[in-house]
Motif scaffolding. Sequence first.
Motif, PDB file in Angstrom:
ATOM      1  N   THR A 161       0.839  -1.195   0.000  1.00  0.00           N
ATOM      2  CA  THR A 161       0.000   0.000   0.000  1.00  0.00           C
ATOM      3  C   THR A 161       0.874   1.244   0.000  1.00  0.00           C
ATOM      4  O   THR A 161       1.566   1.509   0.986  1.00  0.00           O
ATOM      5  CB  THR A 161      -0.913   0.042   1.240  1.00  0.00           C
ATOM      6  OG1 THR A 161      -1.679  -1.158   1.315  1.00  0.00           O
ATOM      7  CG2 THR A 161      -1.845   1.245   1.180  1.00  0.00           C
ATOM      8  N   PRO A 162       0.897   2.045  -1.092  1.00  0.00           N
ATOM      9  CA  PRO A 162       1.632   3.326  -1.068  1.00  0.00           C
ATOM     10  C   PRO A 162       1.081   4.217   0.043  1.00  0.00           C
ATOM     11  O   PRO A 162      -0.136   4.316   0.236  1.00  0.00           O
ATOM     12  CB  PRO A 162       1.356   3.910  -2.452  1.00  0.00           C
ATOM     13  CG  PRO A 162       1.009   2.723  -3.305  1.00  0.00           C
ATOM     14  CD  PRO A 162       0.276   1.782  -2.400  1.00  0.00           C
ATOM     15  N   LEU A 163       1.988   4.885   0.768  1.00  0.00           N
ATOM     16  CA  LEU A 163       1.570   5.638   1.945  1.00  0.00           C
ATOM     17  C   LEU A 163       1.816   7.134   1.793  1.00  0.00           C
ATOM     18  O   LEU A 163       0.906   7.944   1.982  1.00  0.00           O
ATOM     19  CB  LEU A 163       2.326   5.111   3.173  1.00  0.00           C
ATOM     20  CG  LEU A 163       1.876   5.611   4.545  1.00  0.00           C
ATOM     21  CD1 LEU A 163       0.480   5.095   4.847  1.00  0.00           C
ATOM     22  CD2 LEU A 163       2.852   5.156   5.629  1.00  0.00           C
ATOM     23  N   HIS A 263      11.455  12.384  -5.875  1.00  0.00           N
ATOM     24  CA  HIS A 263      10.945  11.895  -4.602  1.00  0.00           C
ATOM     25  C   HIS A 263      10.976  10.367  -4.573  1.00  0.00           C
ATOM     26  O   HIS A 263      11.161   9.711  -5.608  1.00  0.00           O
ATOM     27  CB  HIS A 263       9.507  12.383  -4.364  1.00  0.00           C
ATOM     28  CG  HIS A 263       8.513  11.776  -5.309  1.00  0.00           C
ATOM     29  ND1 HIS A 263       8.195  12.350  -6.511  1.00  0.00           N
ATOM     30  CD2 HIS A 263       7.790  10.627  -5.235  1.00  0.00           C
ATOM     31  CE1 HIS A 263       7.313  11.596  -7.140  1.00  0.00           C
ATOM     32  NE2 HIS A 263       7.055  10.545  -6.396  1.00  0.00           N
ATOM     33  N   ARG A 264      10.793   9.844  -3.408  1.00  0.00           N
ATOM     34  CA  ARG A 264      10.580   8.404  -3.233  1.00  0.00           C
ATOM     35  C   ARG A 264       9.195   8.197  -2.625  1.00  0.00           C
ATOM     36  O   ARG A 264       8.653   9.097  -1.970  1.00  0.00           O
ATOM     37  CB  ARG A 264      11.643   7.777  -2.320  1.00  0.00           C
ATOM     38  CG  ARG A 264      11.630   8.326  -0.897  1.00  0.00           C
ATOM     39  CD  ARG A 264      12.583   7.589  -0.001  1.00  0.00           C
ATOM     40  NE  ARG A 264      12.594   8.161   1.350  1.00  0.00           N
ATOM     41  CZ  ARG A 264      13.086   7.545   2.416  1.00  0.00           C
ATOM     42  NH1 ARG A 264      13.608   6.343   2.307  1.00  0.00           N
ATOM     43  NH2 ARG A 264      13.066   8.134   3.603  1.00  0.00           N
ATOM     44  N   THR A 265       8.633   7.035  -2.852  1.00  0.00           N
ATOM     45  CA  THR A 265       7.338   6.689  -2.275  1.00  0.00           C
ATOM     46  C   THR A 265       7.549   5.658  -1.178  1.00  0.00           C
ATOM     47  O   THR A 265       8.188   4.623  -1.399  1.00  0.00           O
ATOM     48  CB  THR A 265       6.389   6.117  -3.344  1.00  0.00           C
ATOM     49  OG1 THR A 265       6.215   7.081  -4.374  1.00  0.00           O
ATOM     50  CG2 THR A 265       5.031   5.782  -2.735  1.00  0.00           C
ATOM     51  N   LEU A 266       7.037   5.959   0.004  1.00  0.00           N
ATOM     52  CA  LEU A 266       7.068   5.006   1.109  1.00  0.00           C
ATOM     53  C   LEU A 266       5.744   4.262   1.159  1.00  0.00           C
ATOM     54  O   LEU A 266       4.679   4.843   0.904  1.00  0.00           O
ATOM     55  CB  LEU A 266       7.301   5.709   2.447  1.00  0.00           C
ATOM     56  CG  LEU A 266       8.661   6.391   2.635  1.00  0.00           C
ATOM     57  CD1 LEU A 266       8.720   7.063   3.992  1.00  0.00           C
ATOM     58  CD2 LEU A 266       9.790   5.393   2.500  1.00  0.00           C
ATOM     59  N   GLY A 267       5.807   2.995   1.478  1.00  0.00           N
ATOM     60  CA  GLY A 267       4.591   2.198   1.534  1.00  0.00           C
ATOM     61  C   GLY A 267       4.631   1.166   2.637  1.00  0.00           C
ATOM     62  O   GLY A 267       5.681   0.885   3.220  1.00  0.00           O
ATOM     63  N   LEU A 268       3.452   0.619   2.933  1.00  0.00           N
ATOM     64  CA  LEU A 268       3.318  -0.454   3.917  1.00  0.00           C
ATOM     65  C   LEU A 268       3.279  -1.788   3.193  1.00  0.00           C
ATOM     66  O   LEU A 268       2.597  -1.935   2.169  1.00  0.00           O
ATOM     67  CB  LEU A 268       2.042  -0.280   4.731  1.00  0.00           C
ATOM     68  CG  LEU A 268       1.980   0.919   5.669  1.00  0.00           C
ATOM     69  CD1 LEU A 268       0.624   0.987   6.358  1.00  0.00           C
ATOM     70  CD2 LEU A 268       3.095   0.858   6.705  1.00  0.00           C
ATOM     71  N   ALA A 289      -2.272   6.265   9.292  1.00  0.00           N
ATOM     72  CA  ALA A 289      -2.626   7.676   9.565  1.00  0.00           C
ATOM     73  C   ALA A 289      -1.554   8.623   9.064  1.00  0.00           C
ATOM     74  O   ALA A 289      -1.802   9.835   8.923  1.00  0.00           O
ATOM     75  CB  ALA A 289      -2.853   7.868  11.063  1.00  0.00           C
ATOM     76  N   LEU A 290      -0.353   8.127   8.801  1.00  0.00           N
ATOM     77  CA  LEU A 290       0.719   8.945   8.239  1.00  0.00           C
ATOM     78  C   LEU A 290       0.488   9.238   6.761  1.00  0.00           C
ATOM     79  O   LEU A 290       1.122  10.118   6.189  1.00  0.00           O
ATOM     80  CB  LEU A 290       2.071   8.233   8.388  1.00  0.00           C
ATOM     81  CG  LEU A 290       2.591   7.974   9.791  1.00  0.00           C
ATOM     82  CD1 LEU A 290       3.808   7.054   9.721  1.00  0.00           C
ATOM     83  CD2 LEU A 290       2.962   9.271  10.477  1.00  0.00           C
ATOM     84  N   GLY A 291      -0.389   8.479   6.142  1.00  0.00           N
ATOM     85  CA  GLY A 291      -0.523   8.506   4.701  1.00  0.00           C
ATOM     86  C   GLY A 291      -1.068   9.790   4.126  1.00  0.00           C
ATOM     87  O   GLY A 291      -1.935  10.441   4.717  1.00  0.00           O
ATOM     88  N   THR A 292      -0.543  10.140   2.970  1.00  0.00           N
ATOM     89  CA  THR A 292      -1.044  11.296   2.208  1.00  0.00           C
ATOM     90  C   THR A 292      -1.460  10.879   0.803  1.00  0.00           C
ATOM     91  O   THR A 292      -1.893  11.731   0.024  1.00  0.00           O
ATOM     92  CB  THR A 292       0.043  12.384   2.097  1.00  0.00           C
ATOM     93  OG1 THR A 292       1.197  11.823   1.454  1.00  0.00           O
ATOM     94  CG2 THR A 292       0.425  12.901   3.471  1.00  0.00           C
ATOM     95  N   LEU A 293      -1.310   9.584   0.479  1.00  0.00           N
ATOM     96  CA  LEU A 293      -1.664   9.101  -0.846  1.00  0.00           C
ATOM     97  C   LEU A 293      -2.976   8.312  -0.775  1.00  0.00           C
ATOM     98  O   LEU A 293      -3.320   7.731   0.233  1.00  0.00           O
ATOM     99  CB  LEU A 293      -0.571   8.185  -1.392  1.00  0.00           C
ATOM    100  CG  LEU A 293       0.812   8.842  -1.561  1.00  0.00           C
ATOM    101  CD1 LEU A 293       1.819   7.800  -2.033  1.00  0.00           C
ATOM    102  CD2 LEU A 293       0.749  10.000  -2.544  1.00  0.00           C
ATOM    103  N   GLY A 294      -3.661   8.251  -1.886  1.00  0.00           N
ATOM    104  CA  GLY A 294      -4.907   7.493  -1.946  1.00  0.00           C
ATOM    105  C   GLY A 294      -6.019   8.232  -1.296  1.00  0.00           C
ATOM    106  O   GLY A 294      -7.082   7.745  -1.045  1.00  0.00           O
TER     107      GLY A 294
END
Length: 294
Positions: A161-163, A263-268, A289-294
Amino acid sequence: MRDLRLDQLDSFRQVIALGSFSAAAERLGLSQPAVSLQIRELERRLGTVLIERVGRRAQPTAAGTELLDHAGRIEAAVAAAQEAMARHATGAMGRVRIGTGATACIFLLPPVLRELRQQHPTLEITVSTGNTSDIVKAIEDNQIDIGLVSLPAAGRALDVTPLLEDEFAVIAPPGMELPARLTPEAMARLPVLLFEPGGITRRIADEWFARAGVTLKPVMSLGSVEAIKRLVGAGLGCAILPGMAVYGENDGLVVRALTPRVHRTLGLVLRKDKPLHRGLRETLKALRALGTLG
């Protein structure tokens, strides 16, 4: 061996520890004949004599000495199992194992972990750091429960899941003369420190230069964001770092954006078949809750 009884092993250990059947019976709250019967049944099950009398003291035979070592480990394993089950019975949260990169561990996770600890004091969390590939392998092997990593990360058994996106930036010591636009060509003319090769963070920086046809030879490569920041502060050059490591925590350093931006994308990442116990559900909720994507 499937009929081996824990109470018989306990009586055996007590007899050896106290050197007496009667003393063991008193400690266990049993009669001496009851303890003697337990030892005889244990010896019958194992097919060997375990205790012999030397003078007035009961001592283990060679077989008994070997069994004593096993019995200690069995008792420890049983105690650990009882403690683990007690946590479930009392509503404790259990254990969650998180894998992440060193930068996210230092600059992103602390407030999340603090809040989880405050809200769920019985939740046990362990955090290990490494490259995305190492963490993904550990998740696949069920050695880690959740990965917070730089994407991409792939695997048929994985739920990814992209975060959030983390924009890279340049940091430089105060007084260092920087060009107006920090392009790959401009950066190549400066002394630059980078992360060591092997991880996604370094690969992103290398690809940024490569897209412009620029080959950069860094003055130094290090595996620690804090070490890089200190060396930049000491005047050894500028550096390209993930934004979360510098925005808001720049230690007095100059922070500038790259051109073009990168940039880089962080995900779970976790296994699709991972059972979500309460502690794991709460940890996932806090990380999402940190997520800004989706």
